[in-house]
Design an enzyme around this catalytic site. Structure first.
Site, PDB file in Angstrom:
ATOM      1  N   ASP A 185      65.224  12.365  65.201  1.00 10.06           N
ATOM      2  CA  ASP A 185      66.671  12.640  65.166  1.00 10.06           C
ATOM      3  C   ASP A 185      66.905  14.062  65.671  1.00 10.06           C
ATOM      4  OD1 ASP A 185      69.537  12.547  64.356  1.00 10.06           O
ATOM      5  OD2 ASP A 185      68.879  10.756  63.295  1.00 10.06           O
ATOM      6  N   HIS A 256      71.353  11.525  69.141  1.00 10.59           N
ATOM      7  CA  HIS A 256      70.480  11.980  68.061  1.00 10.59           C
ATOM      8  C   HIS A 256      69.132  12.453  68.605  1.00 10.59           C
ATOM      9  CE1 HIS A 256      72.981  10.981  64.579  1.00 10.59           C
ATOM     10  NE2 HIS A 256      73.361   9.904  65.243  1.00 10.59           N
ATOM     11  N   GLU A 320      76.197   6.490  67.447  1.00 10.77           N
ATOM     12  CA  GLU A 320      76.929   7.767  67.535  1.00 10.77           C
ATOM     13  C   GLU A 320      76.596   8.576  68.791  1.00 10.77           C
ATOM     14  OE1 GLU A 320      77.503   8.848  62.873  1.00 10.77           O
ATOM     15  OE2 GLU A 320      75.481   9.191  63.651  1.00 10.77           O
TER      16      GLU A 320
HETATM   17  C1  ACM Z   1      74.088   5.621  61.176  1.00  9.22           C
HETATM   18  O1  ACM Z   1      74.387   5.802  59.990  1.00  9.22           O
HETATM   19  N1  ACM Z   1      74.337   6.565  62.071  1.00  9.22           N
HETATM   20  C2  ACM Z   1      73.461   4.397  61.643  1.00  9.22           C
END
Ligand code: ACM
Ligand code: ZN
Length: 534
Positions: A185, A256, A320
């Site tokens: 991440d 991410h 995201e």
């Molecule tokens: C998430 O909570 N971004 C999958």
């Protein structure tokens, strides 16, 4: 309903008939099994040894003598509805018989047997003055869903091998079968990739960590680092395999990815130096979709992942993703033009399609977060639903797609007990109300997600996880008509004794109640740091 004769099994089995009498485990009890099950017999023996002090003799069924008092493990052809993971147990005064079509069913039968014994059987030291008795009964059991998962995010906080193994042990006891490992991440890259050493040399280290919530300016000024070597990963995969748990690595791309960009800045649109992120939320710098070298990098990384993980299933994230950089980047714009794509959302689909095509050539199954769903997506990756876009998910199911349910309102283990009290978690139903029955089978099951932003240590990890994970295990296994929160709470009291014995932290039954008046306000503070458990 009330708990009968101290029978407190979680998840509640499909059917259970109690008869009179009891089986008493003694030093003279033998374990007999089919040849293929000798390893499971040894496993059972070693489970019973520390507390009972009995070193039970293990032999093959063909050596059984008629007057022996014994525990029997045997495989059968699947005649009924047991399915791949089901099993039956029959307990008489003289015999315990666990029968299943597959080894995994025998393993689950053993987990149930552990729960039929007094909770003290989970101790690590001898308990001499106890009688190890089990009521006579007949039990048939199989899961409602094939996907019963737990996700651990170690990108935000690295915990290490021993903690992961401890969680896998608890998963096994609860008959959970998928361990989704969020290893990468913005705030850290946690897995050795031999071709790209900087991913761990640089990407696994951050200078400090945001404290006090997502919008806080405060940092702890303490460096955080850690990663798994490929050898460590193999050790954990083996530990999981022995417990019939599949390990699913997640390499979250193309968003991410700040830890990747800190290691290899060239893979970004801007190309300038980055730091591994020290704060939460989502970040505007993501992988550049215009540069070919990004695809080369992803393929090389995924190749090592495929070679390392025998599960044949890779989670490629896709949640995201901010597209601001792609809008400004000449490489990305050129790609858009050349591929005739309409907008930057289509660029993400282009990216995902290429990764899917690559993984397909290696026979891999793929999972994506539901943010990546798009009508132009090629292939049929499994979609993991977490937030928004239920309409798209329903469409996807109708088109033959498969879905894992991780609705953020119910299954996020990092949420406070005020926002997601135990009762709300227990009442989560993975099959969407609006879904026609003919598509129900495409809902593979559910997964509980332990996001790690505010989980710096094991005590917090356990407190957020338990008892909610115990509730999710029951949702995944027990037939819907048998679910009953009051009955669950009664059985839970016994299950919690096992956690006490094993030194596992949990939120107590007062802490998990929640408060319906406070809950609506918690929506505004979801991104703040939760207290409790330490
Ligand atoms: C998430 O909570 N971004 C999958
Ligand atoms: Zn770009």
């Amino acid at each position: 309903m009330s708990s009968i004769q101290n029978i407190n099994i979680i998840p509640e089995p499909v059917s259970l008939e109690i008869s009179t009498g009891k089986f008493i485990l003694t030093e003279g009890t033998r374990i007999y099994s089919d040849h293929e099950l000798v390893k499971l017999s040894e496993y059972l023996k070693n489970l019973l040894l520390p507390t009972t002090g009995f070193s039970l003799i293990v032999k093959e069924t063909k050596e059984k003598k008629s007057n022996d008092i014994s525990i029997n493990l045997n495989l059968v052809d699947n005649k009924g509805q047991l399915g791949f993971e089901g099993y039956t147990i029959e307990i008489s005064v003289k015999d315990i018989c666990i029968i299943a079509p597959n080894q995994v069913g025998i393993f689950y039968g053993i987990q149930t047997l552990r729960q039929l014994l007094p909770p003290e059987v989970n101790k690590s030291s001898i308990d001499e003055n106890r009688e190890w008795q089990i009521p006579c009964l007949k039990l048939e059991d199989f899961p409602r869903f094939s996907w019963r998962g737990y996700m651990l995010d170690e990108a935000r906080h690295f915990h290490g091998k021993e903690i992961v193994k401890k969680m896998l042990d608890m998963m096994a006891l609860l008959k959970l079968n998928k361990f989704h490992w969020h290893l990468t991440d913005d705030q850290g890259w946690r897995i050795e990739i031999k071709k790209y050493p900087k991913l761990t040399e640089i990407g696994s280290k951050r200078e400090e960590t945001q404290v006090g919530g997502r919008f806080s300016k405060k940092r702890d000024e303490i460096p955080h680092s850690g990663y798994y070597s490929q050898k460590d990963i193999q050790e954990i995969i083996e530990h999981a395999r022995d417990r019939f748990i599949k390990v699913i690595p997640e390499i979250d791309i193309p968003g991410h990815t700040r830890a990747i960009l800190a290691s290899y800045p060239d893979l970004s649109c801007k190309g300038y130096p980055f730091r591994v992120s020290t704060h939460w939320g989502f970040h505007k710098d993501v992988l550049c979709v215009g540069k070919e070298k990004v695809f080369e990098f992803i393929q090389n990384v995924l190749k090592e992942i495929i070679d390392l993980f025998p599960s044949n299933i890779v989670h490629i994230g896709g949640d995201e993703v901010l597209t601001r950089r792609w809008k400004e980047c000449p490489y990305c714009q050129l790609r858009l033009e050349k591929e005739g794509l309409k907008n930057v959302k289509e660029l993400q689909t282009y990216f995902t399609n290429r990764v899917i095509a690559f993984l397909n050539t290696y026979g891999q199954e793929i999972i994506i977060w539901n943010d990546s769903l798009n009508k132009n997506l090629k292939g049929k990756p499994i979609c993991q639903y977490w937030f928004r876009g239920m309409k798209d998910v329903l469409e996807y199911l109708k088109k033959g797609g498969a879905v894992i349910m991780s609705d953020f309102r119910y299954t996020y283990l990092d949420h406070s007990y005020t926002f997601t009290p135990l009762k709300l978690a227990y009442n989560f139903e993975p099959i969407p109300k609006k879904l026609d029955e003919r598509y129900h089978k495409q809902v593979l099951g559910l997964e509980a997600l332990m996001w790690g932003e505010y989980i710096p240590n094991i005590k917090r990890l356990e407190w957020q996880t338990f008892p909610r994970l115990i509730a999710f295990a029951e949702i995944g296994w027990t037939p819907k008509f048998k679910k009953n929160f009051n009955f669950f709470q009664e059985r839970l009291k016994f299950f919690l004794k096992k956690l006490d014995i094993n030194g596992i932290n949990y939120a107590d039954l007062r802490e998990v109640k929640g408060n319906i008046f406070k809950r609506p306000f918690k929506v505004f503070t979801l991104a703040t740091e939760e207290k409790g458990g330490t």
